[in-house]
Design a protein around this motif. Sequence first.
Motif, PDB file in Angstrom:
ATOM      1  N   LYS A   9       0.870  -1.098   0.142  1.00  0.00           N
ATOM      2  CA  LYS A   9       0.117   0.028   0.053  1.00  0.00           C
ATOM      3  C   LYS A   9       0.733   1.234   0.010  1.00  0.00           C
ATOM      4  CE  LYS A   9      -4.005  -2.098   2.434  1.00  0.00           C
ATOM      5  NZ  LYS A   9      -4.894  -1.956   3.779  1.00  0.00           N
ATOM      6  N   VAL A  10       1.901   1.189   0.677  1.00  0.00           N
ATOM      7  CA  VAL A  10       2.582   2.452   0.888  1.00  0.00           C
ATOM      8  C   VAL A  10       3.957   2.502   0.137  1.00  0.00           C
ATOM      9  CG1 VAL A  10       4.128   3.739   2.830  1.00  0.00           C
ATOM     10  CG2 VAL A  10       2.017   2.488   3.261  1.00  0.00           C
ATOM     11  N   GLY A  11       4.622   1.365  -0.239  1.00  0.00           N
ATOM     12  CA  GLY A  11       5.834   1.178  -1.148  1.00  0.00           C
ATOM     13  C   GLY A  11       5.824   1.946  -2.266  1.00  0.00           C
ATOM     14  N   PRO A  12       4.983   2.384  -3.108  1.00  0.00           N
ATOM     15  CA  PRO A  12       5.046   2.925  -4.321  1.00  0.00           C
ATOM     16  C   PRO A  12       5.125   4.446  -4.141  1.00  0.00           C
ATOM     17  CG  PRO A  12       3.270   1.343  -4.559  1.00  0.00           C
ATOM     18  CD  PRO A  12       3.824   1.249  -3.005  1.00  0.00           C
ATOM     19  N   ALA A  13       4.961   4.862  -2.722  1.00  0.00           N
ATOM     20  CA  ALA A  13       4.863   6.276  -2.634  1.00  0.00           C
ATOM     21  C   ALA A  13       6.007   6.760  -1.651  1.00  0.00           C
ATOM     22  CB  ALA A  13       3.455   6.752  -1.785  1.00  0.00           C
ATOM     23  N   VAL A  14       6.892   5.805  -1.393  1.00  0.00           N
ATOM     24  CA  VAL A  14       8.287   5.980  -1.023  1.00  0.00           C
ATOM     25  C   VAL A  14       9.166   6.545  -1.956  1.00  0.00           C
ATOM     26  CG1 VAL A  14       9.849   5.113   0.842  1.00  0.00           C
ATOM     27  CG2 VAL A  14       7.534   4.311   0.908  1.00  0.00           C
ATOM     28  N   VAL A  15       9.936   7.588  -1.684  1.00  0.00           N
ATOM     29  CA  VAL A  15      10.651   8.035  -2.503  1.00  0.00           C
ATOM     30  C   VAL A  15      12.256   8.198  -2.113  1.00  0.00           C
ATOM     31  CG1 VAL A  15       8.905   9.445  -3.851  1.00  0.00           C
ATOM     32  CG2 VAL A  15      10.364  10.589  -2.038  1.00  0.00           C
ATOM     33  N   PRO A  31       1.252   8.088  -6.811  1.00  0.00           N
ATOM     34  CA  PRO A  31       0.764   7.258  -5.773  1.00  0.00           C
ATOM     35  C   PRO A  31       0.944   7.963  -4.257  1.00  0.00           C
ATOM     36  CG  PRO A  31       2.993   6.485  -6.626  1.00  0.00           C
ATOM     37  CD  PRO A  31       2.403   7.534  -7.590  1.00  0.00           C
ATOM     38  N   VAL A  32       0.084   7.704  -3.523  1.00  0.00           N
ATOM     39  CA  VAL A  32       0.021   8.437  -2.293  1.00  0.00           C
ATOM     40  C   VAL A  32       0.131   7.353  -1.063  1.00  0.00           C
ATOM     41  CG1 VAL A  32      -0.895  10.531  -2.931  1.00  0.00           C
ATOM     42  CG2 VAL A  32      -2.387   8.655  -2.032  1.00  0.00           C
ATOM     43  N   ALA A  33       0.652   7.822  -0.017  1.00  0.00           N
ATOM     44  CA  ALA A  33       0.634   6.972   1.123  1.00  0.00           C
ATOM     45  C   ALA A  33      -0.432   7.233   2.101  1.00  0.00           C
ATOM     46  CB  ALA A  33       2.275   7.325   1.870  1.00  0.00           C
ATOM     47  N   PRO A  34      -1.060   6.159   2.444  1.00  0.00           N
ATOM     48  CA  PRO A  34      -2.266   6.804   3.668  1.00  0.00           C
ATOM     49  C   PRO A  34      -1.756   7.281   5.064  1.00  0.00           C
ATOM     50  CG  PRO A  34      -2.662   4.662   2.444  1.00  0.00           C
ATOM     51  CD  PRO A  34      -1.295   5.098   2.167  1.00  0.00           C
ATOM     52  N   LEU A  35      -1.985   8.216   5.287  1.00  0.00           N
ATOM     53  CA  LEU A  35      -2.009   8.588   6.630  1.00  0.00           C
ATOM     54  C   LEU A  35      -2.690   7.911   7.974  1.00  0.00           C
ATOM     55  CD1 LEU A  35      -1.102  12.479   5.947  1.00  0.00           C
ATOM     56  CD2 LEU A  35       0.430  10.390   5.760  1.00  0.00           C
ATOM     57  N   LEU A  92       7.205   5.480   8.596  1.00  0.00           N
ATOM     58  CA  LEU A  92       7.007   4.388   9.688  1.00  0.00           C
ATOM     59  C   LEU A  92       5.589   3.941   9.560  1.00  0.00           C
ATOM     60  CD1 LEU A  92       8.387   2.718  11.951  1.00  0.00           C
ATOM     61  CD2 LEU A  92       7.120   4.037  13.659  1.00  0.00           C
ATOM     62  N   ILE A  93       5.382   2.663   9.154  1.00  0.00           N
ATOM     63  CA  ILE A  93       3.795   2.328   8.931  1.00  0.00           C
ATOM     64  C   ILE A  93       3.409   1.472   9.858  1.00  0.00           C
ATOM     65  CG2 ILE A  93       4.214   3.068   6.513  1.00  0.00           C
ATOM     66  CD1 ILE A  93       4.008  -0.014   5.809  1.00  0.00           C
ATOM     67  N   ASN A  94       2.114   1.271  10.248  1.00  0.00           N
ATOM     68  CA  ASN A  94       1.635   0.051  10.899  1.00  0.00           C
ATOM     69  C   ASN A  94       1.215  -1.162  10.120  1.00  0.00           C
ATOM     70  OD1 ASN A  94      -0.790   0.694   9.538  1.00  0.00           O
ATOM     71  ND2 ASN A  94      -1.606   2.120  11.365  1.00  0.00           N
ATOM     72  N   ASP A  95       0.688  -2.204  10.401  1.00  0.00           N
ATOM     73  CA  ASP A  95       0.266  -3.444   9.801  1.00  0.00           C
ATOM     74  C   ASP A  95      -0.979  -3.379   9.016  1.00  0.00           C
ATOM     75  OD1 ASP A  95      -1.629  -3.179  11.932  1.00  0.00           O
ATOM     76  OD2 ASP A  95      -1.098  -5.143  12.641  1.00  0.00           O
ATOM     77  N   ARG A  96      -1.615  -1.902   9.008  1.00  0.00           N
ATOM     78  CA  ARG A  96      -2.768  -1.720   7.921  1.00  0.00           C
ATOM     79  C   ARG A  96      -2.136  -1.020   6.985  1.00  0.00           C
ATOM     80  NH1 ARG A  96      -3.870  -1.456  13.096  1.00  0.00           N
ATOM     81  NH2 ARG A  96      -3.828   0.926  13.167  1.00  0.00           N
ATOM     82  N   GLY A  97      -1.070  -0.400   6.815  1.00  0.00           N
ATOM     83  CA  GLY A  97      -0.349   0.197   5.467  1.00  0.00           C
ATOM     84  C   GLY A  97      -0.711   1.537   5.774  1.00  0.00           C
ATOM     85  N   GLN A  98      -0.838   2.241   7.084  1.00  0.00           N
ATOM     86  CA  GLN A  98      -1.019   3.680   7.182  1.00  0.00           C
ATOM     87  C   GLN A  98       0.243   4.333   7.851  1.00  0.00           C
ATOM     88  OE1 GLN A  98      -4.098   3.165  10.069  1.00  0.00           O
ATOM     89  NE2 GLN A  98      -5.746   3.655   8.465  1.00  0.00           N
ATOM     90  N   VAL A  99       0.785   5.526   7.395  1.00  0.00           N
ATOM     91  CA  VAL A  99       2.024   5.876   7.864  1.00  0.00           C
ATOM     92  C   VAL A  99       1.594   6.475   9.231  1.00  0.00           C
ATOM     93  CG1 VAL A  99       3.763   7.874   7.678  1.00  0.00           C
ATOM     94  CG2 VAL A  99       2.560   6.810   5.587  1.00  0.00           C
ATOM     95  N   ILE A 100       2.370   6.169  10.260  1.00  0.00           N
ATOM     96  CA  ILE A 100       2.065   6.555  11.786  1.00  0.00           C
ATOM     97  C   ILE A 100       3.384   7.589  12.249  1.00  0.00           C
ATOM     98  CG2 ILE A 100       0.715   4.723  12.433  1.00  0.00           C
ATOM     99  CD1 ILE A 100       3.194   3.386  13.538  1.00  0.00           C
ATOM    100  N   GLY A 101       4.579   7.573  11.271  1.00  0.00           N
ATOM    101  CA  GLY A 101       5.519   8.376  11.787  1.00  0.00           C
ATOM    102  C   GLY A 101       6.544   8.555  10.810  1.00  0.00           C
ATOM    103  N   ILE A 102       7.520   9.567  10.893  1.00  0.00           N
ATOM    104  CA  ILE A 102       8.618   9.879  10.010  1.00  0.00           C
ATOM    105  C   ILE A 102       9.909   9.565  10.796  1.00  0.00           C
ATOM    106  CG2 ILE A 102       9.811  11.504   8.514  1.00  0.00           C
ATOM    107  CD1 ILE A 102       7.295  13.159   8.488  1.00  0.00           C
ATOM    108  N   ASN A 103      10.514   8.577  10.272  1.00  0.00           N
ATOM    109  CA  ASN A 103      11.743   8.267  10.842  1.00  0.00           C
ATOM    110  C   ASN A 103      12.828   9.298  10.886  1.00  0.00           C
ATOM    111  OD1 ASN A 103      10.951   5.260  11.110  1.00  0.00           O
ATOM    112  ND2 ASN A 103      11.243   4.950   8.866  1.00  0.00           N
TER     113      ASN A 103
END
Length: 374
Positions: free
Chosen positions: A62-68, A155-159, A222-233
């Motif tokens: 869910k998130v990978g395509p939006a990570v740059v 592509p966008v990362a769900p927050l 940093l994402i959770n097991d539902r594919g949502q961004v919960i933080g910025i490393n």
Amino acid sequence: MLRLSPRCRAALVAPAALLLVGCSQGLPGLPGRQSTQTPISDAPPTPPLQQGNTLIVDAVAKVGPAVVRIDTVKRLVNPLGGLFGRGPTIQQQQGQGSGFITRSDGVLLTNAHVVEGASEVTVTLPDGRSFTGKVLGSDPLTDVAVVKVVASKLPVAPLGDSAKVRPGEWAIAIGNPLGLDNTVTAGIISAIQRTNAVGEGQRVPYIQTDAAVNPGNSGGPLINDRGQVIGINTAIRQAPGAGLSFAIPINVARQIAAQILEKGSASHPYIGVRLQALTPQLAREINASTDECRLPEANGVVVVEVMPGSPAAEGGLKPCDLIDQVGGKAVKNPSEVQLAVDQGRVGQPLAVSLRRGDGRLTLQLKPAELPRQG
């Protein structure tokens, strides 16, 4: 006497390269090619993964395509450049970090330290597309920055909601550590509300994880097991045999990013005090050494100094006051006071409850805008 088959006798007179072919047939102790392969395991077949066992795979998808990947170039003036052959006048310093897209029109988040002082910013997606990025603004106090690229339908990362994060939950980091693009590591949430993770007086209640994070992960999600961004490393602390990593809660980053998008910078309220964590032992020492303060022998936050002309001074806060609530929230240390003040708004009343001597009172302070450095 060893008897060779006609086939092997013929091979002896062939070129040397042909001697490798088929002469095992009939030799003692060496099975021929006709023999069946001996099984090396008799374990039963493993059933395919069930849907519930692919949660990390699904979350990353869910998130990978939006990570740059973010590559930067900083141009630095060399004061000795051109003199006696000591290098060029302008030197270039390259850097690399991570980020993630939050809007399909090209808005992405990263760390302020990733793009600090960058003359050039290049954003590369996992699908290979590359764009020139523009830093819309950054906030060194929280280490959040917003970058924009000219593109559409990205592509966008769900927050997610970092207020709901709990220790023990899955924590998945995606980024480009050590230049290795699209690396996924996983662990758990080790702790939340870490206000002393990278020094005292922080304005960020960091999320602590044990997911492997290295240089280059900075700015990645940093994402959770539902594919949502919960933080910025954003930070790591190395220790013998292990390492700890810390992330900016996405709720904090979302607030800072919204301010940057609206007006180009983030707003931070301040009241103008110097604070000290109080312990029973420290209270006894203070009470024994001076008549200026009479403090209860308890844990808390004591005001050491009030800046002249500050919101705290104008609101009536005094040295030796023992603060126990800010904005209706209980506070136990100076960092919690700082975070509570940061949740207030510039120019809006902020309730501060305290103990002064034998009495209790609540003051209404109006935080001012924290002066920007530089």
